[in-house]
Design a protein around this motif. Structure first.
Motif: not given
Length: 193
Positions: A8-10, A13-14, A39-41
């Motif tokens: 995940q990023n800092e 979020d999506e 496509l999302q994380i």
């Protein structure tokens, strides 16, 4: 051979899935299809109800992703296995895809997506899957089921969602929290790395 659980990023979020979303330094992520870039994380580390995962809801056409080990091909013959943790909405299903060393793309008849309420870990043996050719640019099947497939040198391994996503909320998408591949590693030649 590998296990990918995503990063995940800092902000937590999506956001769009990118190479920075891959936790393993030996894996290369590639997104496929006209809207594969959508496509999302999303998700949170340590949250079993919302683990960090890939989400396909923003893909307005079939989309796919694949992981490539920088050092090895995967031998998916014999007792090799793929395990993934998934959740599905609507009539969507997750199907395995592979790119063979000769560049041929295949998609399997194995379709996971039995739960729309909770995360389900499922495992299968690629040798037991029936395969069909895949047009990876459009993420659509082509031709008939293949009689024989040589899975002894697989370049990329991933999944496809053959249906367009419906956006946020119930309707239609796939979530993939992790992918594990248990296979014999076949060293790439130095020219192909």
């Amino acid at each position: 051979m590998f296990k990918e659980e995503w990063k995940q990023n800092e902000k937590g979020d999506e956001h769009a899935a990118t190479q920075d979303s891959v936790g393993s330094p030996n894996l290369v992520l590639t997104l496929y299809g006209a809207t594969g870039k959508d496509l999302q994380i999303t998700g949170k580390a340590g949250d079993e109800n919302n683990p960090i995962h890939i989400w396909s809801g923003n893909c307005t056409s079939p989309c796919a992703l694949a992981l490539r080990d920088k050092i090895n091909f995967a031998d998916l013959t014999g007792l090799a296995r793929i395990r993934w943790n998934t959740k599905i909405s609507g009539f969507h299903r997750i199907r395995p895809i592979v790119k063979l060393a000769d560049g041929t793309w295949l998609i399997g008849d194995r379709a996971d997506g039995s739960s729309t309420r909770d995360w389900i870990v499922s495992e299968f043996t690629p040798a037991d899957v029936r395969w069909m050719k895949l047009d990876i640019a459009r993420v659509v099947t082509t031709g008939n089921l293949l009689e024989k497939v040589d899975l002894s040198k697989v370049d990329e391994i991933g999944f496809a969602d053959l249906m367009p996503g419906s956006g946020h909320g119930p309707g239609g998408w796939v979530d993939v929290a992790q992918i594990e591949v248990y296979a014999r590693a076949v060293l790439r030649s130095s020219a192909s790395q």
